[in-house]
Design a protein around this motif. Structure first.
Motif, PDB file in Angstrom:
ATOM      1  N   ARG A   1      -5.389 -34.869  20.265  1.00 27.93           N
ATOM      2  CA  ARG A   1      -6.576 -35.544  19.668  1.00 27.93           C
ATOM      3  C   ARG A   1      -6.823 -35.713  18.551  1.00 27.93           C
ATOM      4  NH1 ARG A   1     -10.630 -35.959  23.962  1.00 27.93           N
ATOM      5  NH2 ARG A   1      -9.951 -35.053  25.980  1.00 27.93           N
ATOM      6  N   TYR A   2      -6.802 -36.989  17.598  1.00 24.31           N
ATOM      7  CA  TYR A   2      -7.122 -36.936  16.340  1.00 24.31           C
ATOM      8  C   TYR A   2      -8.565 -36.467  16.110  1.00 24.31           C
ATOM      9  CZ  TYR A   2      -3.452 -40.549  15.997  1.00 24.31           C
ATOM     10  OH  TYR A   2      -2.148 -41.230  16.055  1.00 24.31           O
ATOM     11  N   LEU A   3      -8.746 -35.734  14.852  1.00 24.19           N
ATOM     12  CA  LEU A   3      -9.798 -35.312  14.428  1.00 24.19           C
ATOM     13  C   LEU A   3     -10.303 -36.599  13.150  1.00 24.19           C
ATOM     14  CD1 LEU A   3      -9.224 -31.868  13.158  1.00 24.19           C
ATOM     15  CD2 LEU A   3     -10.056 -32.749  15.144  1.00 24.19           C
ATOM     16  N   ALA A   4     -10.971 -37.661  13.875  1.00 24.96           N
ATOM     17  CA  ALA A   4     -11.145 -38.948  13.452  1.00 24.96           C
ATOM     18  C   ALA A   4     -12.079 -38.838  11.937  1.00 24.96           C
ATOM     19  CB  ALA A   4     -11.893 -39.834  14.460  1.00 24.96           C
ATOM     20  N   ASP A   5     -12.790 -37.683  11.948  1.00 29.36           N
ATOM     21  CA  ASP A   5     -13.826 -37.560  10.848  1.00 29.36           C
ATOM     22  C   ASP A   5     -13.086 -36.771   9.600  1.00 29.36           C
ATOM     23  OD1 ASP A   5     -13.792 -35.335  12.313  1.00 29.36           O
ATOM     24  OD2 ASP A   5     -15.873 -34.937  11.835  1.00 29.36           O
ATOM     25  N   ARG A   6     -11.754 -36.638   9.684  1.00 31.67           N
ATOM     26  CA  ARG A   6     -11.121 -35.752   8.590  1.00 31.67           C
ATOM     27  C   ARG A   6      -9.997 -36.732   8.268  1.00 31.67           C
ATOM     28  NH1 ARG A   6     -15.228 -33.869   8.621  1.00 31.67           N
ATOM     29  NH2 ARG A   6     -15.929 -31.736   8.883  1.00 31.67           N
TER      30      ARG A   6
ATOM     31  N   PHE B   1       7.991 -31.566  21.340  1.00 31.72           N
ATOM     32  CA  PHE B   1       7.178 -30.831  20.082  1.00 31.72           C
ATOM     33  C   PHE B   1       7.232 -29.599  20.006  1.00 31.72           C
ATOM     34  CE2 PHE B   1       3.652 -29.850  17.446  1.00 31.72           C
ATOM     35  CZ  PHE B   1       4.255 -29.984  16.148  1.00 31.72           C
ATOM     36  N   ALA B   2       7.150 -28.747  21.101  1.00 25.87           N
ATOM     37  CA  ALA B   2       6.849 -27.427  21.281  1.00 25.87           C
ATOM     38  C   ALA B   2       8.238 -26.654  20.822  1.00 25.87           C
ATOM     39  CB  ALA B   2       6.343 -27.006  22.463  1.00 25.87           C
TER      40      ALA B   2
ATOM     41  N   PRO C   1      -8.484 -44.271  17.814  1.00 26.61           N
ATOM     42  CA  PRO C   1      -8.461 -44.113  19.178  1.00 26.61           C
ATOM     43  C   PRO C   1      -8.952 -42.648  19.544  1.00 26.61           C
ATOM     44  CG  PRO C   1      -6.173 -43.952  18.667  1.00 26.61           C
ATOM     45  CD  PRO C   1      -7.229 -44.374  17.588  1.00 26.61           C
ATOM     46  N   GLU C   2      -9.991 -42.785  20.773  1.00 27.29           N
ATOM     47  CA  GLU C   2     -10.601 -41.384  21.064  1.00 27.29           C
ATOM     48  C   GLU C   2      -9.637 -40.829  22.450  1.00 27.29           C
ATOM     49  OE1 GLU C   2     -14.453 -42.145  22.080  1.00 27.29           O
ATOM     50  OE2 GLU C   2     -15.321 -42.594  19.963  1.00 27.29           O
ATOM     51  N   GLY C   3      -9.931 -39.607  22.761  1.00 23.51           N
ATOM     52  CA  GLY C   3      -9.282 -39.103  23.680  1.00 23.51           C
ATOM     53  C   GLY C   3      -7.839 -38.684  23.465  1.00 23.51           C
ATOM     54  N   VAL C   4      -7.091 -37.973  24.463  1.00 22.37           N
ATOM     55  CA  VAL C   4      -5.722 -37.309  23.946  1.00 22.37           C
ATOM     56  C   VAL C   4      -4.956 -38.501  23.885  1.00 22.37           C
ATOM     57  CG1 VAL C   4      -3.944 -36.048  25.297  1.00 22.37           C
ATOM     58  CG2 VAL C   4      -6.246 -35.446  25.495  1.00 22.37           C
TER      59      VAL C   4
ATOM     60  N   TYR D   1      -3.315 -40.075   6.461  1.00 20.56           N
ATOM     61  CA  TYR D   1      -2.760 -38.963   7.419  1.00 20.56           C
ATOM     62  C   TYR D   1      -4.089 -38.628   8.126  1.00 20.56           C
ATOM     63  CZ  TYR D   1       1.437 -38.718   4.623  1.00 20.56           C
ATOM     64  OH  TYR D   1       2.475 -39.082   3.856  1.00 20.56           O
ATOM     65  N   VAL D   2      -4.018 -38.026   9.369  1.00 19.29           N
ATOM     66  CA  VAL D   2      -5.185 -37.540  10.140  1.00 19.29           C
ATOM     67  C   VAL D   2      -4.535 -36.434  11.007  1.00 19.29           C
ATOM     68  CG1 VAL D   2      -6.860 -38.071  11.938  1.00 19.29           C
ATOM     69  CG2 VAL D   2      -5.844 -40.045  10.573  1.00 19.29           C
ATOM     70  N   PRO D   3      -5.452 -35.267  10.986  1.00 23.23           N
ATOM     71  CA  PRO D   3      -5.074 -34.011  11.692  1.00 23.23           C
ATOM     72  C   PRO D   3      -5.149 -34.441  13.389  1.00 23.23           C
ATOM     73  CG  PRO D   3      -6.966 -33.685   9.959  1.00 23.23           C
ATOM     74  CD  PRO D   3      -6.613 -34.979  10.074  1.00 23.23           C
ATOM     75  N   LEU D   4      -4.182 -33.690  13.899  1.00 23.32           N
ATOM     76  CA  LEU D   4      -4.061 -33.980  15.432  1.00 23.32           C
ATOM     77  C   LEU D   4      -4.081 -32.525  16.075  1.00 23.32           C
ATOM     78  CD1 LEU D   4      -3.433 -36.138  17.329  1.00 23.32           C
ATOM     79  CD2 LEU D   4      -1.150 -35.278  17.405  1.00 23.32           C
ATOM     80  N   ARG D   5      -5.231 -32.382  16.830  1.00 19.93           N
ATOM     81  CA  ARG D   5      -5.286 -31.261  17.531  1.00 19.93           C
ATOM     82  C   ARG D   5      -4.390 -31.058  18.624  1.00 19.93           C
ATOM     83  NH1 ARG D   5      -8.839 -27.235  16.757  1.00 19.93           N
ATOM     84  NH2 ARG D   5     -10.176 -28.506  15.535  1.00 19.93           N
ATOM     85  N   VAL D   6      -3.391 -30.467  18.911  1.00 23.49           N
ATOM     86  CA  VAL D   6      -2.555 -30.364  19.955  1.00 23.49           C
ATOM     87  C   VAL D   6      -2.915 -29.261  21.105  1.00 23.49           C
ATOM     88  CG1 VAL D   6      -0.105 -29.665  20.643  1.00 23.49           C
ATOM     89  CG2 VAL D   6      -0.673 -30.662  18.358  1.00 23.49           C
ATOM     90  N   PRO D   7      -3.204 -29.411  22.255  1.00 23.97           N
ATOM     91  CA  PRO D   7      -3.671 -28.755  23.267  1.00 23.97           C
ATOM     92  C   PRO D   7      -2.944 -27.272  23.296  1.00 23.97           C
ATOM     93  CG  PRO D   7      -3.546 -30.896  23.994  1.00 23.97           C
ATOM     94  CD  PRO D   7      -2.779 -30.876  22.786  1.00 23.97           C
TER      95      PRO D   7
END
Length: 250
Positions: A75-80, A55-56, A132-135, A98-104
Motif C-alpha cells: 500500500r502506498y503511503l500517499a501522504d509521504r 520480492f522477498a 491509487p488506494e488499497g493493496v 518517490y513514494v514509500p510502499l508498506r509491504v504486508p
C-alpha cells in the motif's frame, strides 16, 4: 643510441619509462572501467525484460551488480511523497516521484520510484496525480538509489513541514530518518505503463562517466605515454653543426 640521437642521462630515461608505464596503466584501467560498465548495461537491459521474481527473495540482500525484476504487493503511503528535483530527463525540468510502499508483514518500507513527471519550464512543481488506494500489485526493477549528488545546506527534508517534500540530494538514510522507519537498501523502479502519466525509462545512469568517456580518457592516457617518449627523443636529437657563413670577398 640510434644514429642522429645522443644517449640521454640515466635519470631522464628512468623518469620517461616511469611516466610511460604509469600512463599505460591508467589507460588500461579506463578500458577496464568501460568494459565493466558495458557489462552492467547489458545486465540491466536483460533484467528489464526478464520474468519478475518474488520480492522477498532479494529484498534484504539484493545480488551485487545485478538488477532483479521483482513483483511485490503493498500500500502506498500517499501522504509521504518525495520529489527529486529536476533529474536529467527533460530540458523543461521536472521531478522524479518517490513514494514509500508498506509491504504486508515487513518491518521496513520500500521506496517506489513512480517515474519522471515533466515540468513546464517554470519553477512550479508539476501537478501530482492521485495515488491509487488499497493493496497494489507492482512490478519493476529493484535497483540502487540514484546518485546522491552534492548536499548543500544539510538535510533539507527535516526542515520541510508540508508534503510532498522536495530535494535535490537523494539519500536513503535521510529519507528513513524523515519517515521514522527503516527502508529497504534499494528502490523499486516501476515498469513502464502506457496508461500512466509518468515517464518510466529503465536506464542505468552513470552520471558524467559513461563507458564512452572512459574510453576517451584511455586514449588520452595512451597519448600521454607516446608523448613522453617522443619528447625524450626530440630533446636528445643530435643537432648538425652550423655551416660557417661565406665571407664577403668584396
Amino acid at each position: 643510441m640510434l644514429g642522429g640521437f645522443r644517449r640521454p642521462p640515466w635519470w631522464a630515461i628512468l623518469l620517461t619509462a616511469a611516466a610511460a608505464v604509469l600512463f599505460v596503466r591508467l589507460g588500461f584501467w579506463q578500458l577496464h572501467r568501460a568494459d565493466y560498465k558495458d557489462e552492467l548495461l547489458r545486465r540491466y537491459a536483460a533484467a528489464a525484460v526478464a520474468s519478475p521474481q518474488d520480492f522477498a527473495a532479494v529484498a534484504a540482500r539484493p545480488p551485487p551488480d545485478a538488477y532483479p525484476r521483482v513483483r511485490v504487493q503493498g500500500r502506498y503511503l500517499a501522504d509521504r511523497v518525495y520529489l527529486l528535483d529536476n533529474p536529467k530527463h527533460d530540458d523543461r525540468g521536472g521531478v522524479e516521484v518517490y513514494v514509500p510502499l508498506r509491504v504486508p508483514g515487513a518491518d521496513r518500507l520500500l521506496l517506489a520510484d513512480l517515474g519522471f513527471l515533466p515540468g513546464n519550464g517554470t519553477d512550479q512543481t508539476p501537478q501530482l496525480p492521485a495515488l491509487p488506494e488499497g493493496v497494489q500489485d507492482l512490478h519493476g526493477l529493484y535497483v540502487p538509489p540514484p546518485g546522491r549528488g552534492f548536499e548543500m545546506g544539510g538535510n533539507a527534508l527535516m526542515r520541510q513541514t508540508r508534503w510532498p517534500k522536495k530535494t535535490i540530494y537523494f539519500d536513503l538514510r535521510q529519507i528513513a530518518a524523515d519517515l521514522g522507519a527503516k527502508l529497504y537498501p534499494r528502490v523499486l523502479s516501476l515498469d513502464a505503463d502506457p496508461a500512466s502519466i509518468y515517464v518510466r525509462v529503465h536506464t542505468l545512469d552513470f552520471g558524467d562517466m559513461p563507458p564512452a568517456r572512459h574510453r576517451a580518457y584511455a586514449f588520452q592516457w595512451f597519448s600521454f605515454a607516446i608523448a613522453v617518449v617522443v619528447i625524450l627523443l626530440v630533446l636528445n636529437r643530435k643537432r648538425g653543426s652550423r655551416k660557417s657563413r661565406p665571407t664577403d670577398s668584396r
